[in-house]
Design a protein around this motif. Structure first.
Motif, mmCIF file in Angstrom:
data_model
loop_
_atom_site.group_PDB
_atom_site.id
_atom_site.type_symbol
_atom_site.label_atom_id
_atom_site.label_comp_id
_atom_site.label_asym_id
_atom_site.label_seq_id
_atom_site.Cartn_x
_atom_site.Cartn_y
_atom_site.Cartn_z
ATOM 1 N N ARG A 311 0.920 -1.304 0.058
ATOM 2 C CA ARG A 311 -0.011 0.057 0.001
ATOM 3 C C ARG A 311 0.740 1.269 -0.013
ATOM 4 O O ARG A 311 1.791 1.482 0.858
ATOM 5 C CB ARG A 311 -0.650 0.030 1.292
ATOM 6 C CG ARG A 311 -1.934 -0.996 1.342
ATOM 7 C CD ARG A 311 -2.747 -1.095 2.691
ATOM 8 N NE ARG A 311 -3.703 -2.089 2.804
ATOM 9 C CZ ARG A 311 -4.834 -2.098 2.125
ATOM 10 N NH1 ARG A 311 -5.511 -0.959 1.596
ATOM 11 N NH2 ARG A 311 -5.733 -2.923 2.504
ATOM 12 N N ARG A 312 0.592 2.265 -1.016
ATOM 13 C CA ARG A 312 1.337 3.467 -0.843
ATOM 14 C C ARG A 312 0.613 4.324 -0.148
ATOM 15 O O ARG A 312 -0.808 4.250 -0.448
ATOM 16 C CB ARG A 312 1.598 3.901 -2.344
ATOM 17 C CG ARG A 312 2.551 3.202 -3.342
ATOM 18 C CD ARG A 312 2.436 3.787 -4.669
ATOM 19 N NE ARG A 312 1.316 3.552 -5.509
ATOM 20 C CZ ARG A 312 0.627 4.607 -5.629
ATOM 21 N NH1 ARG A 312 0.824 5.660 -5.147
ATOM 22 N NH2 ARG A 312 -0.468 4.460 -6.303
ATOM 23 N N TYR A 313 1.103 5.255 0.599
ATOM 24 C CA TYR A 313 0.317 6.188 1.419
ATOM 25 C C TYR A 313 1.243 7.669 1.267
ATOM 26 O O TYR A 313 2.238 7.563 1.054
ATOM 27 C CB TYR A 313 0.061 5.691 2.842
ATOM 28 C CG TYR A 313 1.414 5.591 3.743
ATOM 29 C CD1 TYR A 313 1.972 6.664 4.470
ATOM 30 C CD2 TYR A 313 2.219 4.335 3.636
ATOM 31 C CE1 TYR A 313 2.895 6.637 5.170
ATOM 32 C CE2 TYR A 313 3.223 4.395 4.558
ATOM 33 C CZ TYR A 313 3.572 5.306 5.334
ATOM 34 O OH TYR A 313 4.903 5.095 6.108
ATOM 35 N N ASP A 314 0.275 8.462 1.480
ATOM 36 C CA ASP A 314 0.997 10.078 1.469
ATOM 37 C C ASP A 314 0.478 10.641 2.796
ATOM 38 O O ASP A 314 -0.624 10.489 3.104
ATOM 39 C CB ASP A 314 0.539 10.735 0.014
ATOM 40 C CG ASP A 314 1.188 11.991 -0.060
ATOM 41 O OD1 ASP A 314 1.966 12.253 0.718
ATOM 42 O OD2 ASP A 314 0.293 12.647 -0.900
ATOM 43 N N VAL A 315 1.326 11.622 3.339
ATOM 44 C CA VAL A 315 0.790 12.443 4.419
ATOM 45 C C VAL A 315 1.179 13.826 4.205
ATOM 46 O O VAL A 315 2.095 14.194 3.508
ATOM 47 C CB VAL A 315 1.839 12.065 5.549
ATOM 48 C CG1 VAL A 315 1.291 13.016 6.800
ATOM 49 C CG2 VAL A 315 1.622 10.568 6.012
ATOM 50 N N ARG A 316 -0.169 14.564 4.287
ATOM 51 C CA ARG A 316 -0.188 16.117 3.988
ATOM 52 C C ARG A 316 -0.207 16.930 5.296
ATOM 53 O O ARG A 316 -1.163 16.598 5.923
ATOM 54 C CB ARG A 316 -1.080 16.454 2.843
ATOM 55 C CG ARG A 316 -0.801 15.645 1.446
ATOM 56 C CD ARG A 316 -1.739 16.230 0.548
ATOM 57 N NE ARG A 316 -1.727 15.693 -0.839
ATOM 58 C CZ ARG A 316 -2.170 15.961 -1.886
ATOM 59 N NH1 ARG A 316 -3.119 16.642 -1.914
ATOM 60 N NH2 ARG A 316 -1.748 15.216 -2.904
ATOM 61 N N GLY A 317 0.275 17.990 5.545
ATOM 62 C CA GLY A 317 0.181 18.824 6.375
ATOM 63 C C GLY A 317 1.217 18.204 7.505
ATOM 64 O O GLY A 317 2.009 17.351 7.465
ATOM 65 N N GLY A 318 0.871 18.842 8.880
ATOM 66 C CA GLY A 318 1.577 18.495 10.307
ATOM 67 C C GLY A 318 2.890 19.058 10.122
ATOM 68 O O GLY A 318 3.680 18.448 11.025
ATOM 69 N N GLU A 319 3.021 20.319 9.711
ATOM 70 C CA GLU A 319 4.081 21.079 9.735
ATOM 71 C C GLU A 319 4.420 21.578 11.363
ATOM 72 O O GLU A 319 5.213 21.831 11.968
ATOM 73 C CB GLU A 319 4.323 22.210 8.821
ATOM 74 C CG GLU A 319 4.466 21.675 7.390
ATOM 75 C CD GLU A 319 3.248 21.269 6.475
ATOM 76 O OE1 GLU A 319 2.257 21.660 7.341
ATOM 77 O OE2 GLU A 319 3.329 20.970 5.633
ATOM 78 N N ARG A 320 2.898 21.874 11.629
ATOM 79 C CA ARG A 320 2.983 22.530 13.132
ATOM 80 C C ARG A 320 2.214 21.649 13.999
ATOM 81 O O ARG A 320 1.092 20.907 13.710
ATOM 82 C CB ARG A 320 2.373 23.786 13.203
ATOM 83 C CG ARG A 320 3.235 24.963 12.482
ATOM 84 C CD ARG A 320 2.443 26.232 12.355
ATOM 85 N NE ARG A 320 3.258 27.192 11.845
ATOM 86 C CZ ARG A 320 2.868 28.400 11.612
ATOM 87 N NH1 ARG A 320 1.692 29.037 12.138
ATOM 88 N NH2 ARG A 320 3.566 29.365 10.775
ATOM 89 N N PRO A 321 2.424 21.874 15.274
ATOM 90 C CA PRO A 321 1.689 20.771 16.232
ATOM 91 C C PRO A 321 -0.118 21.127 16.291
ATOM 92 O O PRO A 321 -0.206 22.389 16.069
ATOM 93 C CB PRO A 321 2.121 21.036 17.697
ATOM 94 C CG PRO A 321 3.456 21.645 17.341
ATOM 95 C CD PRO A 321 3.428 22.219 16.357
ATOM 96 N N VAL A 322 -1.036 20.118 16.144
ATOM 97 C CA VAL A 322 -2.368 20.510 16.363
ATOM 98 C C VAL A 322 -3.005 20.084 17.735
ATOM 99 O O VAL A 322 -3.165 18.559 17.700
ATOM 100 C CB VAL A 322 -3.211 19.885 15.229
ATOM 101 C CG1 VAL A 322 -4.464 19.954 15.485
ATOM 102 C CG2 VAL A 322 -2.706 20.289 13.937
ATOM 103 N N TRP A 323 -3.058 20.936 18.828
ATOM 104 C CA TRP A 323 -3.284 20.334 19.972
ATOM 105 C C TRP A 323 -5.091 20.257 20.111
ATOM 106 O O TRP A 323 -5.767 21.065 19.567
ATOM 107 C CB TRP A 323 -2.741 21.225 21.120
ATOM 108 C CG TRP A 323 -1.287 21.561 21.240
ATOM 109 C CD1 TRP A 323 -0.634 22.270 20.441
ATOM 110 C CD2 TRP A 323 -0.580 20.488 22.082
ATOM 111 N NE1 TRP A 323 0.777 22.136 20.751
ATOM 112 C CE2 TRP A 323 0.906 20.887 21.683
ATOM 113 C CE3 TRP A 323 -0.880 19.346 22.681
ATOM 114 C CZ2 TRP A 323 1.766 20.318 22.184
ATOM 115 C CZ3 TRP A 323 0.168 18.795 23.130
ATOM 116 C CH2 TRP A 323 1.717 19.236 23.185
ATOM 117 N N VAL A 324 -5.236 18.974 20.724
ATOM 118 C CA VAL A 324 -6.549 18.765 20.822
ATOM 119 C C VAL A 324 -6.996 18.353 22.319
ATOM 120 O O VAL A 324 -6.158 17.642 22.701
ATOM 121 C CB VAL A 324 -7.383 17.671 19.772
ATOM 122 C CG1 VAL A 324 -7.294 18.189 18.343
ATOM 123 C CG2 VAL A 324 -6.575 16.475 19.854
ATOM 124 N N PRO A 325 -8.180 18.884 22.894
ATOM 125 C CA PRO A 325 -8.404 18.365 24.357
ATOM 126 C C PRO A 325 -8.836 17.330 24.342
ATOM 127 O O PRO A 325 -10.120 16.893 25.029
ATOM 128 C CB PRO A 325 -9.575 19.552 24.565
ATOM 129 C CG PRO A 325 -10.268 19.892 23.230
ATOM 130 C CD PRO A 325 -9.112 19.494 22.142
#
Length: 424
Positions: A311-325
């Protein structure tokens, strides 16, 4: 509610007070009028008795002046062919009308009324006695009576308002206690109970609430014990899997198996601890977890299987932390549920793509897609032959942040599962 009851009491008592006050004021005025006319009748009757004894004009002048009405200029005797003895306040036509009528009448005069009573002298000649009644005499005592009636009405209205306020206070206290207890029960305080008070209907509602709270506590206690028992039963097969993983030769597969066993063991321990702790564990302060870091960790776990299945996969975004509660363990479950669905419901070799941003996580695949995305987005519905619990986990985590679960068509041609975040 208390203010509404007070306004209702004021409206009712005011209408009742007016219903009695208006007729009483009319009756009071009529009584004062009848009293003044009655006093005039008495003075006229006394003068009739005097005329029966003496009809000499000179003596009548003295007799008229000796009466209270005559001395006040309110009594006159009209003899035939002579000027009136005393002070008259009516026209000659009114006197003639009383003489012809042969009965007492009242005539309108300036500033009041005149009581005219006809009589007959000893020689058979007609005479008319006039007693003037000013307006002040006909309304004497009316205003004090009206003020007394108004004061009594105000006292009755104030008393009824006080009584209704006390009764409304009982209703409001019972209602407020029931609503506050309901909020506490909804917040997880299963020990809250309501003291029955107020009217019988409110007492029945309080008893029903207490019974419901007791039943709910028993059901949740049974649920917690069942969850803890089932989790504990899973420990035995998990231990066997861990022994098998430890006996495997070193390599990516063995590492992934051991990591999965460790995660499952941690989750079981948390389920047991949370179930035994009850609702207190659910109301603790939420943690804040970096979504980007969790995605990187879980992709490292699933990457070995993706490589094995081509399976080929790709990741986009994630350059900065995304904090969730959300707690880290719950966020891991949600991400694993999303990725697990791709591996479980698409053929080997199907590519997928992860996109992360402050708005949430989008998982797109190039598989066959979901035939009915709207139905699959419903709670407990999978649409692919499974239980649908994986998507429920994703939905629950999204809703904890104020977001939602979205399912649709992927740009890659397959399905899109999005965990949309309400806050970050």
């Amino acid at each position: 509610m208390r203010r509404t009851l007070n306004w209702l009491a004021l409206a009712i008592t005011a209408m009742v007070a007016l219903a009695f006050l208006v007729p009483l004021t009319v009756v009071t005025r009529q009584i004062a009028h009848d009293r003044a006319i009655g006093e005039a009748r008495q003075q006229a009757s006394a003068m009739v008795a005097a005329l029966a004894v003496q009809s000499d004009p000179g003596l009548l002048t003295v007799a008229v002046a000796s009466t209270p009405a005559g001395s006040a200029g309110r009594l006159a005797v009209h003899l035939p062919g002579l000027s009136p003895i005393g002070t008259t306040h009516v026209a000659a036509a009114d006197v003639s009308l009383a003489d012809r009528a042969r009965r007492p009448i009242t005539a309108t005069a300036v500033g009041g009324v005149a009581y005219l009573q006809p009589s007959v002298l000893s020689d058979g000649s007609a005479v008319v006695i006039e007693v003037y009644v000013p307006d002040g005499e006909m309304t004497r005592g009316v205003w004090p009576a009206w003020l007394a009636l108004t004061g009594l009405a105000l006292v009755l209205v104030a008393g009824s308002l006080l009584l209704f306020d006390r009764m409304g206070g009982r209703l409001v206290r019972a209602t407020r206690e029931l609503s506050e207890s309901s909020r506490k029960l909804g917040a997880g305080d299963l020990s809250v109970r309501v003291e029955p008070s107020g009217p019988p209907e409110f007492q029945d509602a309080a008893l029903a609430f207490n019974s419901m709270a007791g039943d709910l506590k028993r059901l949740l206690d049974n649920e917690r014990e069942l969850a803890a028992d089932l989790s504990h039963r899973l420990r035995t097969p998990l231990t066997a899997l861990r022994l098998d993983a430890d006996s495997m030769p070193p390599g990516p597969v063995a590492d992934r198996m051991r990591q999965a066993c460790d995660m499952l063991d941690d989750e079981l321990e948390q389920i047991i601890s949370t179930a035994r702790a009850g609702t207190a564990a659910r109301t603790t302060r939420a943690e804040h977890t970096d979504l980007v870091e969790v995605l990187a960790d879980r992709l490292a776990f699933w990457s070995a299987l993706a490589e094995d299945q081509g399976r080929r996969y790709d990741v986009r975004g994630g350059e900065r932390p995304v904090w969730v509660p959300v707690a880290r363990s719950e966020l891991i479950l949600a991400v694993d549920a999303m990725l697990g669905n791709v591996f479980a419901h698409t053929p080997e070799g199907t590519a997928f793509r992860l996109s992360v941003s402050p708005g949430g996580v989008y998982l797109d695949d190039a598989g066959p897609g979901i035939a009915d995305p709207g139905r699959s987005a419903q709670r407990g519905v999978s649409g692919a032959g499974s239980s649908g619990l994986g998507l429920d986990i994703v939905r629950r985590v999204a809703e904890q942040t104020g977001g939602r679960l979205a399912i649709g068509r992927s740009p890659l041609g397959g399905a899109r599962v999005a965990m949309l975040l309400g806050s970050s």
